[in-house]
Scaffold this motif. Structure first.
Motif, short mmCIF file in Angstrom:
data_model
loop_
_atom_site.label_atom_id
_atom_site.label_comp_id
_atom_site.label_asym_id
_atom_site.label_seq_id
_atom_site.Cartn_x
_atom_site.Cartn_y
_atom_site.Cartn_z
N VAL A 240 -3.22 29.43 -30.27
CA VAL A 240 -2.79 29.77 -29.14
C VAL A 240 -3.57 29.13 -27.89
CG1 VAL A 240 -2.26 31.46 -27.27
CG2 VAL A 240 -2.12 32.09 -29.80
N LEU A 241 -2.70 28.31 -27.12
CA LEU A 241 -3.33 27.47 -26.03
C LEU A 241 -3.27 28.39 -24.69
CD1 LEU A 241 -2.46 24.05 -26.65
CD2 LEU A 241 -4.45 25.36 -27.36
N LEU A 242 -2.20 29.24 -24.43
CA LEU A 242 -1.92 30.10 -23.47
C LEU A 242 -1.03 31.07 -23.96
CD1 LEU A 242 -2.50 30.45 -20.30
CD2 LEU A 242 -0.39 29.09 -19.82
N ALA A 243 -1.26 32.48 -23.27
CA ALA A 243 -0.46 33.54 -23.66
C ALA A 243 0.18 33.98 -22.28
CB ALA A 243 -1.40 34.88 -24.05
N ALA A 254 2.56 31.78 -25.12
CA ALA A 254 3.43 30.83 -24.31
C ALA A 254 3.23 29.54 -24.81
CB ALA A 254 3.01 31.21 -22.65
N ILE A 255 2.00 28.97 -24.97
CA ILE A 255 1.82 27.56 -25.68
C ILE A 255 1.12 27.72 -26.89
CG2 ILE A 255 1.21 25.18 -25.06
CD1 ILE A 255 1.35 25.89 -22.06
N ILE A 256 1.48 27.08 -28.01
CA ILE A 256 0.93 27.47 -29.09
C ILE A 256 0.81 25.73 -29.85
CG2 ILE A 256 0.92 28.10 -31.54
CD1 ILE A 256 2.86 30.39 -30.77
N MET A 257 -0.16 25.38 -30.16
CA MET A 257 -0.48 24.18 -30.94
C MET A 257 -0.41 24.50 -32.47
SD MET A 257 -3.25 21.18 -30.49
CE MET A 257 -4.86 22.25 -31.14
N VAL A 258 0.42 23.82 -33.29
CA VAL A 258 0.52 23.97 -34.42
C VAL A 258 -0.78 23.49 -35.28
CG1 VAL A 258 1.79 23.51 -36.50
CG2 VAL A 258 2.91 23.77 -34.68
N GLU A 259 -1.43 24.61 -36.16
CA GLU A 259 -2.63 24.11 -36.86
C GLU A 259 -2.53 24.80 -37.79
OE1 GLU A 259 -6.25 23.08 -33.69
OE2 GLU A 259 -6.23 25.14 -34.67
N TYR A 260 -2.36 24.29 -39.09
CA TYR A 260 -2.35 25.10 -40.22
C TYR A 260 -3.86 25.27 -40.83
CZ TYR A 260 -0.63 26.79 -44.59
OH TYR A 260 -0.45 27.63 -46.08
N LEU A 350 -2.43 23.27 -19.01
CA LEU A 350 -3.51 23.28 -20.01
C LEU A 350 -4.65 22.84 -19.23
CD1 LEU A 350 -1.79 22.03 -23.20
CD2 LEU A 350 -2.07 24.53 -22.47
N GLY A 351 -4.79 22.00 -18.34
CA GLY A 351 -5.90 21.49 -17.60
C GLY A 351 -6.67 22.54 -17.13
N ARG A 352 -6.04 23.62 -16.55
CA ARG A 352 -6.61 24.74 -15.95
C ARG A 352 -6.91 25.80 -16.83
NH1 ARG A 352 -5.08 28.18 -10.50
NH2 ARG A 352 -4.86 26.22 -9.91
N TYR A 353 -6.21 26.14 -18.03
CA TYR A 353 -6.38 27.27 -18.90
C TYR A 353 -7.24 26.90 -20.17
CZ TYR A 353 -3.67 29.94 -15.76
OH TYR A 353 -2.99 30.47 -14.53
N VAL A 354 -7.37 25.60 -20.44
CA VAL A 354 -8.19 25.39 -21.79
C VAL A 354 -9.32 24.74 -21.23
CG1 VAL A 354 -8.07 23.85 -23.89
CG2 VAL A 354 -5.86 24.89 -23.10
N LEU A 359 -11.06 20.84 -27.30
CA LEU A 359 -9.66 21.17 -27.60
C LEU A 359 -8.51 20.55 -26.80
CD1 LEU A 359 -7.85 23.27 -28.94
CD2 LEU A 359 -8.53 25.11 -27.70
N LEU A 360 -8.90 20.81 -25.30
CA LEU A 360 -8.00 20.08 -24.65
C LEU A 360 -7.37 18.70 -24.85
CD1 LEU A 360 -6.16 20.41 -21.98
CD2 LEU A 360 -8.27 19.77 -20.73
N GLY A 361 -8.54 17.79 -25.10
CA GLY A 361 -8.32 16.47 -25.60
C GLY A 361 -7.32 16.30 -26.78
N ARG A 362 -7.50 17.07 -27.82
CA ARG A 362 -6.91 17.29 -28.97
C ARG A 362 -5.27 17.64 -28.61
NH1 ARG A 362 -7.59 20.62 -33.04
NH2 ARG A 362 -9.64 21.96 -31.82
#
Length: 413
Positions: A240-243, A254-260, A350-354, A359-362
């Protein structure tokens, strides 16, 4: 085995219901029938579904009658009934025997759903399997008993979170200050909130749970499907990058990066196997920044609102379900390993919340290679009205962030 026309029938109006209709359309090119009380943005003006409205005062019998009517209007089809909220799942389990005359019901037995919800028995399972979970105690809002509430809270260290044991019952309540999850700093705040809940005549149990620190980016989600043979035929996990932070949506991503994450998936597989679970499950974890270990927070016996991130990762939630329960075919296990980002809110935030810059760069690297996927933005379902709704909904989400979560916090609340 059957090759008749597939007829998905969905109960609800939210983002997750539309995403499921999208998944059926992507996999099989079929339109879903959506039964709901009233029109609502995610399901309006859609070419991939047929809306059946039963009115905002519909009781169980009216919904059952609508389901009977839909079944009669679609003879010689394979009808499958899907829901995606606690109270609608409770409805299906209540009337399962009647519904199975016309529909495939892809949900675990009521006894297993109850066992998953029983924190006492579930924590015993987790302990046997060596899976960590936050310390939890139960309290009753009724009868009012401030001394008992304070004594229960005394078993934990503040801050704590509080949430209902039975989400289906709590969802039906309307009262000032109602939240999906409460963050409580002290016993006085706990008493005040329990007084409100008691005044609303909630007769169920509330769970007090140790608050695992960390902002939204420490949260993980796992979604999976266990087929009728007990095999884990679909698995996805994401960071989760942002809920979402509106009071009645806390806990939704709200925003999820797929990471198995194979370790988290294996933990979920082991728990579900231990209780004999079948069907879809959505599981929430949080990595404790104090020791880097995952704590299992919740197991939901359904897909979950943000489940479409699994499709972003390359699996089909519709396909594993249909091939198993409708076509009667065993399929190769699907794992969501494709890189991608699911986003219900514009990713420029994302620049504000991560706060973790690596992680933001990824995340930005993933976005450079592939645009974020919005569950309502589907090329197979374009219309000016849907485009306008999606834009306005995103604006509203940005306003909600500014109101309820203007900056990331060390707790996520």
């Amino acid at each position: 085995m059957t090759d008749r026309t597939l007829c998905p029938v969905l109960l609800g109006t939210d983002l997750g219901i539309y995403a499921m209709a999208r998944s059926f359309h992507e996999a099989y090119g079929v339109r879903s029938v959506v039964i709901s009380e009233l029109p609502r943005g995610p399901i309006n003006d859609s070419a991939i579904l047929e809306n059946v409205f039963v009115g905002d005062d519909a009781d169980d019998e009216r919904i059952l009658a609508a389901l009977d009517t839909v079944a009669a209007a679609h003879p010689d089809t394979d009808r499958i009934l899907v829901v995606n909220s606690d109270h609608q799942l409770a409805f299906v389990l209540r009337y399962r025997e009647r519904l199975e005359a016309n529909y495939v019901i892809p949900f675990a037995a009521e006894s297993i759903v109850t066992a998953l919800a029983d924190k006492t028995s579930m924590y015993a399972v987790l302990e046997r399997l060596g899976i960590l979970a936050p310390a939890t105690v139960a309290v009753a809002a009724l009868p009012r008993d401030e001394q008992a509430w304070r004594a229960a809270a005394g078993e934990l260290t503040f801050p704590v979170v509080m949430k209902p044991f039975a989400g289906a019952e709590f969802e039906e309540l309307t009262f000032a200050g109602r939240r999906k999850v409460y963050a409580l700093d002290d016993a006085d705040t706990l008493v005040r909130e329990l007084e409100r809940i008691a005044a609303a005549e909630y007769g169920g149990t509330m769970l007090l749970q140790e608050l695992v620190p960390g902002d939204d980016t420490w949260n993980r989600v796992v979604n999976c499907y266990v087929d009728s043979h007990g095999d884990l035929t679909m698995a996805a996990s994401g960071r989760v990058l942002l809920a979402m932070h509106q009071p009645t949506f806390i806990g939704n991503s709200a925003i999820i990066m797929v990471e198995y994450d194979a370790d988290l998936v294996e933990s979920v597989r082991a728990v579900l196997a231990e209780v004999g679970f079948r069907g879809f499950a959505s599981v929430d974890f949080k990595i404790d920044p104090r020791d880097g270990r995952a704590r299992l927070l919740d197991i939901n016996p359904r897909l979950g609102r943000s489940h479409y991130y699994a499709n972003v990762g390359g699996v089909s939630t519709a396909q594993v379900l249909v091939e198993d329960l409708v076509r009667g075919r065993r399929v190769e296990p699907q794992r969501a390993t494709a890189q991608g980002i699911y986003a219900y809110i514009p990713t420029f935030v994302l620049g504000r919340y991560v706060r973790d810059r690596e992680l933001l760069g990824r995340a930005r690297g993933v976005l450079r290679r592939r645009r974020a996927v919005h569950p309502l933005k589907y090329r197979g379902d374009r219309s000016p009205k849907r485009w306008l709704y999606r834009i306005l909904a995103q604006v509203n989400q940005l306003r909600a962030l500014r109101t309820y979560y203007p900056r990331p916090t060390d707790s996520g609340f």
